[in-house]
Design a protein around this motif. Structure first.
Motif, PDB file in Angstrom:
ATOM      1  N   ILE A 308       0.864  -1.210   0.026  1.00 33.72           N
ATOM      2  CA  ILE A 308       0.077  -0.065  -0.033  1.00 33.72           C
ATOM      3  C   ILE A 308       0.812   1.496  -0.058  1.00 33.72           C
ATOM      4  O   ILE A 308       0.535   2.170  -0.748  1.00 33.72           O
ATOM      5  N   LYS A 309       2.001   1.231   0.687  1.00 30.72           N
ATOM      6  CA  LYS A 309       2.985   2.173   0.671  1.00 30.72           C
ATOM      7  C   LYS A 309       3.514   2.692  -0.853  1.00 30.72           C
ATOM      8  O   LYS A 309       4.147   1.726  -1.251  1.00 30.72           O
ATOM      9  N   GLY A 310       3.266   3.643  -1.170  1.00 30.73           N
ATOM     10  CA  GLY A 310       3.631   4.158  -2.429  1.00 30.73           C
ATOM     11  C   GLY A 310       3.012   3.396  -3.580  1.00 30.73           C
ATOM     12  O   GLY A 310       3.637   3.567  -4.727  1.00 30.73           O
ATOM     13  N   SER A 311       2.064   2.783  -3.412  1.00 35.18           N
ATOM     14  CA  SER A 311       1.540   2.118  -4.605  1.00 35.18           C
ATOM     15  C   SER A 311       0.882   2.929  -5.564  1.00 35.18           C
ATOM     16  O   SER A 311       0.406   4.002  -5.090  1.00 35.18           O
ATOM     17  N   ALA A 312       0.634   2.215  -6.895  1.00 39.61           N
ATOM     18  CA  ALA A 312       0.002   3.173  -7.760  1.00 39.61           C
ATOM     19  C   ALA A 312      -1.545   3.231  -7.495  1.00 39.61           C
ATOM     20  O   ALA A 312      -1.941   4.416  -7.853  1.00 39.61           O
ATOM     21  N   VAL A 313      -2.187   2.386  -6.908  1.00 40.23           N
ATOM     22  CA  VAL A 313      -3.612   2.540  -6.484  1.00 40.23           C
ATOM     23  C   VAL A 313      -3.787   3.543  -5.444  1.00 40.23           C
ATOM     24  O   VAL A 313      -4.574   4.554  -5.660  1.00 40.23           O
ATOM     25  N   ALA A 314      -2.966   3.296  -4.222  1.00 41.43           N
ATOM     26  CA  ALA A 314      -3.120   4.287  -3.098  1.00 41.43           C
ATOM     27  C   ALA A 314      -2.807   5.858  -3.536  1.00 41.43           C
ATOM     28  O   ALA A 314      -3.284   6.436  -2.796  1.00 41.43           O
ATOM     29  N   THR A 315      -1.998   5.992  -4.432  1.00 43.43           N
ATOM     30  CA  THR A 315      -1.619   7.281  -4.925  1.00 43.43           C
ATOM     31  C   THR A 315      -2.109   7.558  -6.130  1.00 43.43           C
ATOM     32  O   THR A 315      -1.735   8.724  -6.573  1.00 43.43           O
ATOM     33  N   GLY A 316      -2.806   7.044  -6.683  1.00 45.23           N
ATOM     34  CA  GLY A 316      -3.237   7.302  -8.056  1.00 45.23           C
ATOM     35  C   GLY A 316      -4.920   7.932  -7.912  1.00 45.23           C
ATOM     36  O   GLY A 316      -5.273   8.576  -7.008  1.00 45.23           O
ATOM     37  N   ASP A 317      -5.581   7.529  -9.126  1.00 41.06           N
ATOM     38  CA  ASP A 317      -6.936   7.933  -9.048  1.00 41.06           C
ATOM     39  C   ASP A 317      -7.809   7.465  -7.663  1.00 41.06           C
ATOM     40  O   ASP A 317      -7.764   6.362  -7.754  1.00 41.06           O
ATOM     41  N   LEU A 318      -8.322   8.451  -7.288  1.00 38.74           N
ATOM     42  CA  LEU A 318      -9.182   8.086  -6.128  1.00 38.74           C
ATOM     43  C   LEU A 318     -10.502   7.266  -6.479  1.00 38.74           C
ATOM     44  O   LEU A 318     -10.860   6.313  -5.968  1.00 38.74           O
ATOM     45  N   ASN A 319     -11.165   7.439  -7.562  1.00 41.96           N
ATOM     46  CA  ASN A 319     -12.172   6.555  -8.065  1.00 41.96           C
ATOM     47  C   ASN A 319     -11.694   5.170  -8.350  1.00 41.96           C
ATOM     48  O   ASN A 319     -12.438   4.434  -8.219  1.00 41.96           O
ATOM     49  N   THR A 320     -10.487   5.108  -8.786  1.00 45.26           N
ATOM     50  CA  THR A 320      -9.846   3.836  -9.157  1.00 45.26           C
ATOM     51  C   THR A 320      -9.936   2.998  -7.968  1.00 45.26           C
ATOM     52  O   THR A 320      -9.967   1.870  -7.815  1.00 45.26           O
ATOM     53  N   LEU A 322     -11.130   3.638  -4.699  1.00 49.31           N
ATOM     54  CA  LEU A 322     -12.650   3.132  -4.335  1.00 49.31           C
ATOM     55  C   LEU A 322     -12.917   1.785  -4.973  1.00 49.31           C
ATOM     56  O   LEU A 322     -13.587   0.756  -4.460  1.00 49.31           O
ATOM     57  N   ASP A 323     -12.926   1.819  -6.405  1.00 54.25           N
ATOM     58  CA  ASP A 323     -13.373   0.758  -7.273  1.00 54.25           C
ATOM     59  C   ASP A 323     -12.789  -0.612  -6.762  1.00 54.25           C
ATOM     60  O   ASP A 323     -13.306  -1.694  -6.670  1.00 54.25           O
ATOM     61  N   VAL A 324     -11.622  -0.675  -6.486  1.00 53.56           N
ATOM     62  CA  VAL A 324     -10.704  -1.856  -6.129  1.00 53.56           C
ATOM     63  C   VAL A 324     -11.120  -2.309  -4.849  1.00 53.56           C
ATOM     64  O   VAL A 324     -11.482  -3.393  -4.603  1.00 53.56           O
ATOM     65  N   VAL A 325     -11.378  -1.416  -3.933  1.00 55.44           N
ATOM     66  CA  VAL A 325     -12.003  -1.863  -2.719  1.00 55.44           C
ATOM     67  C   VAL A 325     -13.351  -2.332  -2.570  1.00 55.44           C
ATOM     68  O   VAL A 325     -13.649  -3.291  -2.107  1.00 55.44           O
ATOM     69  N   VAL A 326     -14.133  -1.481  -3.273  1.00 55.76           N
ATOM     70  CA  VAL A 326     -15.555  -1.870  -3.123  1.00 55.76           C
ATOM     71  C   VAL A 326     -15.950  -3.151  -3.994  1.00 55.76           C
ATOM     72  O   VAL A 326     -16.558  -3.950  -3.525  1.00 55.76           O
ATOM     73  N   LYS A 327     -15.412  -3.411  -5.179  1.00 57.71           N
ATOM     74  CA  LYS A 327     -15.675  -4.396  -6.122  1.00 57.71           C
ATOM     75  C   LYS A 327     -14.866  -5.278  -6.107  1.00 57.71           C
ATOM     76  O   LYS A 327     -14.878  -6.250  -7.162  1.00 57.71           O
ATOM     77  N   GLY A 328     -13.657  -5.107  -5.663  1.00 53.17           N
ATOM     78  CA  GLY A 328     -12.338  -6.224  -5.885  1.00 53.17           C
ATOM     79  C   GLY A 328     -11.753  -6.142  -7.069  1.00 53.17           C
ATOM     80  O   GLY A 328     -12.090  -5.325  -8.095  1.00 53.17           O
ATOM     81  N   LYS A 329     -10.628  -7.000  -7.264  1.00 49.84           N
ATOM     82  CA  LYS A 329      -9.976  -7.186  -8.520  1.00 49.84           C
ATOM     83  C   LYS A 329      -9.016  -8.410  -8.435  1.00 49.84           C
ATOM     84  O   LYS A 329      -8.235  -8.896  -7.659  1.00 49.84           O
ATOM     85  N   GLY A 330      -9.317  -9.321  -9.659  1.00 44.66           N
ATOM     86  CA  GLY A 330      -8.911 -10.642  -9.963  1.00 44.66           C
ATOM     87  C   GLY A 330      -9.545 -11.604  -8.420  1.00 44.66           C
ATOM     88  O   GLY A 330     -10.403 -11.256  -7.796  1.00 44.66           O
ATOM     89  N   GLN A 331      -8.649 -12.624  -8.390  1.00 49.84           N
ATOM     90  CA  GLN A 331      -9.152 -13.617  -7.144  1.00 49.84           C
ATOM     91  C   GLN A 331      -8.444 -13.322  -5.907  1.00 49.84           C
ATOM     92  O   GLN A 331      -9.003 -13.692  -5.215  1.00 49.84           O
ATOM     93  N   MET A 332      -7.395 -12.521  -6.021  1.00 51.19           N
ATOM     94  CA  MET A 332      -6.630 -12.321  -4.691  1.00 51.19           C
ATOM     95  C   MET A 332      -7.152 -10.991  -3.937  1.00 51.19           C
ATOM     96  O   MET A 332      -6.972 -10.947  -2.893  1.00 51.19           O
ATOM     97  N   MET A 333      -7.628 -10.203  -4.826  1.00 51.90           N
ATOM     98  CA  MET A 333      -8.537  -9.079  -4.155  1.00 51.90           C
ATOM     99  C   MET A 333      -9.852  -9.022  -3.915  1.00 51.90           C
ATOM    100  O   MET A 333     -10.529  -8.805  -4.758  1.00 51.90           O
ATOM    101  N   PRO A 334     -10.359  -9.265  -2.830  1.00 46.81           N
ATOM    102  CA  PRO A 334     -11.751  -9.626  -2.745  1.00 46.81           C
ATOM    103  C   PRO A 334     -12.549  -8.290  -2.644  1.00 46.81           C
ATOM    104  O   PRO A 334     -12.139  -7.263  -2.527  1.00 46.81           O
ATOM    105  N   ALA A 335     -13.731  -8.220  -3.037  1.00 43.45           N
ATOM    106  CA  ALA A 335     -14.814  -6.884  -2.982  1.00 43.45           C
ATOM    107  C   ALA A 335     -15.265  -6.869  -1.566  1.00 43.45           C
ATOM    108  O   ALA A 335     -15.659  -7.496  -0.788  1.00 43.45           O
ATOM    109  N   PHE A 336     -15.072  -5.555  -1.063  1.00 46.99           N
ATOM    110  CA  PHE A 336     -15.438  -5.320   0.241  1.00 46.99           C
ATOM    111  C   PHE A 336     -16.793  -4.531   0.454  1.00 46.99           C
ATOM    112  O   PHE A 336     -17.105  -4.051   1.583  1.00 46.99           O
TER     113      PHE A 336
END
Length: 373
Positions: A308-320, A322-336
């Motif tokens: 999370i530290k310095g990651s492209a997601v956490a330091t990039g576009d806010l809406n992106t 949010l979508d990763v956290v809310v909807k998940g991404k792939g098999q390793m990142m669950p939707a919350f």
């Protein structure tokens, strides 16, 4: 070499000594009538098997000792002895009948979910349980508690033995009333899980796309623990089950408290929060839901989970983000989106974007999260 032998001996004592403290040779009678019936059936069948074993091997030993050639015994010769063939056909039939009748009674009892007082839907997720009370609308997720989650992480200097009920504690236990027949409906959202509380006397698979059922009726209040009994993925060992059986009066109080909490959550989602409030709440949510993979320091696990530290997601576009956290991404990142409230998601995203040295200055409100669900 001597030091090595002492070390191996010490490890053996440390490892097997503690295991033997809880070692048992038999099933547990459990805390329900069904579990006791299963235990009684087990003991009944066991003693039948013991009697058969003693009879068969006793006859073998007797024959060997008293009909051996050295004593001058001449073997008997017979063929097509009708009486003997009838006897050794009837005896196994009677034994099987004596075993089948009580076994069938217990099986019918175990699968009879009729006349239940309440129904709880249990859904398995990687790696948590969702409990939906179909009779009163209560719905929540149950995950490994924060202390166990922190202690089990790689690189964390913590003593697991100092954590009460290590890996067998959750943040929100399943709560049911004592003396009531509770029907469970089991399914899964991703892979096959298995819901198992040993004291209840049974376990049930939770299979994606299927619904199976089981029931329990616990007479006495208490805390009963279990685990997922299916190899459901990398964190399979960190998916405990805790059932809090309360008296009927205490259970009714708990139901009212849960309903009040749900109403409060709706009101909280409409509020506007300060950065300090979101950061404090976000750290709490991160440690409970994110640190298991991304680590408490936000540096992730190299080759497995991104930092999370310095990651492209956490330091990039806010809406992106949010979508990763809310909807998940792939098999390793669950939707919350289902397991965390809008307030919790807003707080954890704010924390990720401003913690670990990211310092983006973004402030996410619950209304921003609701808009993306």
């Amino acid at each position: 070499m001597k030091k090595l032998k002492l070390l191996i001996t010490g490890l053996g004592i440390a490892t097997f000594g503690e295991a033997n403290a809880d070692y048992a040779l038999n099933l547990s009678p459990g805390v329900t009538q069904l579990s006791r019936d299963i235990y009684d059936l087990h003991m009944y069948i066991l003693w039948i098997c013991v009697a058969i074993g003693v009879g068969v091997y006793g006859m073998m030993v007797y024959s060997i000792m008293h009909h051996r050639k050295s004593k001058g015994v001449v073997p008997a010769h017979f063929h097509e002895n009708t009486k003997l063939e009838v006897i050794w056909t009837i005896i196994p039939f009677v034994i099987l009948l004596a075993m089948a009748i009580p076994a069938t009674k217990v099986m019918i009892e175990a699968y009879d979910t009729s006349a239940s007082d309440m129904t709880v839907k249990v859904t398995g997720y990687q790696w948590k349980w969702r409990y939906t009370y179909l009779d009163n609308g209560i719905d929540f997720f149950s995950t490994l508690d924060a202390k166990s989650n922190e202690a089990r992480q790689l690189g964390v200097r913590s003593n697991p033995e100092a954590v009460p009920n290590y890996l067998l504690e959750v943040d929100k236990p399943l709560v049911i009333p004592a003396g009531k027949k509770v029907r469970f409906l089991f399914t899964a959202a991703d892979v096959i899980h298995s819901w198992w509380v040993p004291k209840f006397g049974w376990k049930k698979d939770a299979i994606p796309g299927y619904v199976t059922d089981a029931w329990t009726k616990v007479e006495q209040p208490g805390i009963y623990r279990g685990q997922c009994a299916e190899l459901c993925g990398r964190d399979h060992g960190f998916m405990p089950i805790v059932v809090d059986v309360k008296s009927e009066a205490d259970y009714n109080k708990w139901v009212e408290a849960q309903k009040a909490q749900a109403q409060k959550a709706v009101a909280d989602a409409a509020k506007t929060y300060s950065m300090a409030e979101l950061m404090a709440k976000g750290e709490e949510v991160y440690n409970a839901s994110c640190a298991g993979c991304h680590m408490a320091n936000g540096e992730g696990m190299q080759g497995m989970f991104p930092a999370i530290k310095g990651s492209a997601v956490a330091t990039g576009d806010l809406n992106t983000h949010l979508d990763v956290v809310v909807k998940g991404k792939g098999q390793m990142m669950p939707a919350f989106g289902d397991s965390l409230s809008p307030v919790e998601i807003a707080a954890v995203v704010t924390y990720q974007r401003n913690g670990f040295g990211n310092n983006k200055g973004d402030l996410v409100q619950p209304s921003d999260v609701s808009a993306r669900n």
